[in-house]
Design an enzyme around this catalytic site. Structure first.
Site, PDB file in Angstrom:
ATOM      1  CD  GLN A   1      -2.660   1.175   2.617  1.00  0.00           C
ATOM      2  OE1 GLN A   1      -3.683   0.513   2.559  1.00  0.00           O
ATOM      3  NE2 GLN A   1      -2.302   1.826   3.703  1.00  0.00           N
ATOM      4  N   GLY A   2       0.755   2.079  -1.024  1.00  0.00           N
ATOM      5  CA  GLY A   2       1.562   3.288  -1.140  1.00  0.00           C
ATOM      6  C   GLY A   2       0.767   4.539  -0.812  1.00  0.00           C
ATOM      7  CE1 TYR A   3      -3.816   4.394  -0.632  1.00  0.00           C
ATOM      8  CE2 TYR A   3      -4.866   4.539   1.509  1.00  0.00           C
ATOM      9  CZ  TYR A   3      -4.947   4.255   0.169  1.00  0.00           C
ATOM     10  OH  TYR A   3      -6.116   3.833  -0.379  1.00  0.00           O
ATOM     11  CB  SER A   4       2.497   6.975   4.898  1.00  0.00           C
ATOM     12  OG  SER A   4       1.353   6.688   5.669  1.00  0.00           O
TER      13      SER A   4
ATOM     14  CB  SER B   1       3.174  -3.053   5.562  1.00  0.00           C
ATOM     15  OG  SER B   1       2.890  -2.164   6.608  1.00  0.00           O
TER      16      SER B   1
ATOM     17  CD  GLU C   1      -5.883  -0.277   7.021  1.00  0.00           C
ATOM     18  OE1 GLU C   1      -4.708  -0.614   7.190  1.00  0.00           O
ATOM     19  OE2 GLU C   1      -6.232   0.889   6.802  1.00  0.00           O
TER      20      GLU C   1
ATOM     21  CG  ASN D   1      -3.123   7.318  20.040  1.00  0.00           C
ATOM     22  OD1 ASN D   1      -3.530   6.468  19.247  1.00  0.00           O
ATOM     23  ND2 ASN D   1      -2.783   7.033  21.275  1.00  0.00           N
TER      24      ASN D   1
END
Length: 784
Positions: free
Chosen positions: A516-519, A553, A636, A757
């Protein structure tokens, strides 16, 4: 998904809420606090709504023993601190009375309680719904044909107005339940000046009181067992009433801070206040989930002893947790109301006094959590969930999954048991990829995907069963999770027929693995600030990608990656984004593993320097990327959460085993009890969210799940190290303990990745509670 209330339960809840609103909401509680008389609430509740009959035997004029209905009533009454004896009369005395052997006296009183013409209380020592016989407040001795009774109770809410007082007493070690009424009560009740004036309180003082044998309603071991279950039911209703009061205090505080202005804006717009309210919101949802789940367990396991034991433990946990949360919320209500919170004119003081009284009357929550921890240590309770009553089809599916796992997770795959969890995500990659193919061959991949797309089209409930049994058997962390759990449903919802035909088979066969290429380094939790660029090649129509993704990940072990990139020049924030599918094995992509705190390299940096995504591998059009990315995040937080929680349960079992070997296991009992309580609440909360989604009624409660589980898991790691003692200072050679040390270190990341958080609290407060959005600061990309 029977954690959710039925239409009948919602009708009861809504009818009572309307009745209480017509009665003035908090006005009756205010009136009593100012020295006024109690209103006619009790009579109206009995005659108009018949809630006094809920939970009592139908043979005596009751409406049956439906715990979810009792809980719904208790919660609504608690929201407005209704000055009525519902808990003391119906939920406590009524339940204990119903546990006694049928007879004219017992049946007559139950009939009067059900009809609302009599009030009753249970005389107790220190705990309003505790075990009345462990440390009995009353003793009884045989005297001729009768008995002599003596003893003194603790403060008993609603004693002074009771027509019937049930006295639990011991006679030569045997439990007796004694009924006192009329003249037998004369002169033996002493009124108190209660902290919470909405609950008039008294003390029962008996000295050499001679009673006839007919006053004994029941005795013996069989009665004792039935009575213990009745007290557990009462604890749960008491928890619901406290949870309702906490929700009432929370709601009035939320309304007040939305109007109160300081320094030119509402105080609800200040991040510190938003975070405090969001944290309380998650905690209240956790409490409600535990209460509703325990009530459903009671209803489902009415004739199942294992389920009743579990429901009883949940009821004790819920009562302890409700006591703490009511105090926390009511204290914050005073603080956030400021000076007016300390006045009689505003309501916070009423809730705070109720919280103080209930904490005192409940003998404090710590003892309850400690007892649950002791039950875990002694093996009377398990961290692993009990499946409870189930249909033949559900039972057959559980057996099928368990049997398949026992047959296949052996031999070459035996080393995978329990591997691939938190902090162990890159363990044994080749063997775990082979395991994915074994799962696929067994038909256990793509369970929720429609059959037309190659899946099995399973219901939510059946998918839950698979995930639970998979984790129960020690199934390893799934290498194919990102493809199966995230991309496959995204392609089902947004992909083209060609994309589904090309990509779904590899996922469903366990042969293609996705990242997954998000951040990004400058856009972690603030995903909308991403800078990775996608520009169209005018000749081919393909997309050329430049930029960097991080915390990706298992990218070094994956074949493909889906990437969120900015496709429109000058676009900022959520605009102009595109969702692309890209092979990782191509020029222009450089993958660099990131060594983490625990020494593992599960995460990666991925650099794009002219890498290509083919035109036909764009999901959706430019500008639709944000909506698709958010939908994927919703997947997710879906079914796999139940499997994740089963993994948590196995980890808690390991921590319990570790605590048994500690120098003094008792030192860890309270923390173990709290961990078990949090895990049960998460399970019921996830079931409630999934059930609501399946019914097409998703609510904002799901927003808090990531915040809840990541904090719980981090605390579990800390508990494991506490139980390990001085040995926590060195790396363990024993694999099970080493994995707990890995968990402890890696869990520090779980409150960061996927939205820190702090960001989660912003989202919960803004999207869940409707509080003002954070002001957006300007950066080079236009958003922060």
């Amino acid at each position: 998904m029977d954690v959710l209330p039925t239409d009948e339960h919602m009708m009861i809840r809504d009818a009572l809420a309307r009745f209480l609103e017509r009665a003035g909401g908090l006005e009756p509680a205010f009136r009593i606090s100012e020295g006024g008389e109690a209103c006619e609430l009790w009579r109206g509740i009995a005659e108009e709504l018949q809630v006094t009959a809920i939970g009592l035997p139908e043979a005596c004029g009751g409406l049956g023993a439906d715990m979810r209905a009792l809980v719904a009533v208790g919660r609504e009454l608690g929201k407005v601190l209704a000055p009525v004896p519902f808990v003391s009369t119906v939920a406590l005395a009524g339940q204990v009375l119903a546990a006694a052997t049928p007879g004219r006296c017992r049946d007559g009183w139950l009939s009067r309680i059900a009809g609302g013409t009599a009030q009753a209380v249970l005389a107790h020592g220190a705990d309003a719904a505790g075990d009345c016989w462990d440390t009995p407040a009353f003793r009884v001795e045989q005297a001729g044909d009768g008995y002599v009774l003596e003893g003194q109770s603790g403060p008993i809410p609603d004693l002074m107005g009771a027509d019937l007082v049930l006295v639990p007493a011991l006679c030569a070690g045997q439990r007796l339940l004694i009924a006192l009424e009329g003249e037998a009560l004369s002169g033996h009740r002493r009124p108190c000046a209660p902290m919470d004036v909405t609950q008039p309180t008294g003390v029962l003082e008996l000295t050499d009181l001679l009673i006839p044998a007919s006053a004994v309603l029941d005795r013996g071991t069989a009665f004792a067992g039935r009575c213990d279950t009745s007290l557990d039911r009462a604890r749960l209703v008491l928890a619901a009433e406290m949870a309702g009061a906490a929700r009432g205090a929370f709601t009035l505080t939320l309304e007040y801070i939305a109007e109160r202005r300081q320094f030119g804006r509402t105080i609800a717009s200040y991040q510190a206040i938003k975070h405090r309210m969001a944290d309380l919101y998650v905690r209240l949802n956790r409490l409600d989930a535990l209460i509703d789940g325990a009530a459903a367990d009671f209803d489902r396991s009415a004739n199942a002893s294992d389920g009743a034991v579990l429901a009883g433990a949940e009821a004790r946990a819920a009562k302890a947790l409700a006591c703490e949360e009511l105090f926390a919320v009511s204290a914050e209500a005073i603080q956030l109301h400021g000076g007016v919170g300390m006045t009689f004119e505003y309501a916070p003081h009423l809730f705070f006094k109720r919280a103080t009284a209930m904490r005192a009357l409940s003998a404090g929550p710590v003892a309850a959590f400690r007892q649950i921890g002791l039950d875990l240590l002694d093996g009377r309770l398990s961290a692993l969930p009990v499946s409870g009553a189930a249909s033949e089809a559900e039972t057959a599916l559980r057996r099928a999954v368990a049997g398949w796992m026992a047959e296949n997770l052996t031999g070459e795959f035996e080393p995978l048991r329990g591997r691939g969890g938190a902090g162990d995500g890159d363990a044994l990659p080749a063997l775990r990829k082979a395991w994915e193919q074994r799962l696929a061959a067994g038909g256990w991949v793509g369970l929720g995907l429609p059959e037309a797309l190659g899946g099995r089209g399973m219901s939510v409930g059946d998918q839950v069963i698979f995930n639970e049994e998979y984790a129960r058997a020690g199934g390893p962390g799934r290498m194919g999770h990102i493809g199966e759990g995230l991309l496959a449903p995204t392609l089902a919802a947004f992909g083209t027929e060609d994309q589904r035909a090309r990509f779904l088979p590899g996922i469903l066969q366990g042969t293609t693995f996705w990242a997954q290429g998000y951040s990004e380094p400058g856009a972690g939790s603030d995903l909308a600030a991403l800078r990775t660029r996608a520009r169209r090649d005018p000749a081919s129509g393909d997309w050329i990608i430049h930029g960097q993704k991080t915390w990706t990940s298992l990218a070094h072990l994956s074949d493909w990656i889906f990437v969120l990139a900015r496709a429109e020049e000058g676009a900022t924030g959520r605009d102009g984004l595109i969702f692309l599918l890209m092979p990782l094995d191509q020029p222009g992509i450089d993958i660099r593993p990131i060594r983490q705190i625990n020494g593992a390299c599960e995460f990666n940096e991925v650099f794009f320097d002219g890498a290509v995504a083919r035109a036909e591998d764009a999901v959706g059009a430019p500008g639709e990327g944000w909506a698709i990315a958010m939908a994927l995040l919703g997947f997710e937080r879906g079914i796999s959460t139940l499997g994740q929680q089963m993994g948590f349960a196995r980890e808690l079992e390991a921590v319990v085993s570790l605590a048994r070997q500690a120098r003094d296991p008792m030192d860890h009992a309270e923390a173990l009890g709290r961990a078990w309580t949090g895990l049960r609440a998460m399970r019921h909360g996830a079931m409630r969210v999934l059930g609501a989604v399946e019914r097409g009624e998703p609510g904002p409660e799901a927003l808090g799940y990531k915040y809840e589980w990541s904090n719980w898991h981090r605390s579990l790691g800390e508990l494991a190290m506490d139980a390990l003692g001085p040995e926590a200072a060195v790396h363990a050679s024993e694999p099970g303990i080493a994995r707990l040390q890995q968990l402890y270190l890696f869990a520090r990341a779980e409150t960061i990745y996927g939205g820190t958080n702090e960001i989660q609290l912003n989202i919960i407060s803004e999207q869940g509670l409707g509080m003002p959005r954070e002001p957006r600061g300007q950066t080079q990309s236009g958003v922060r």
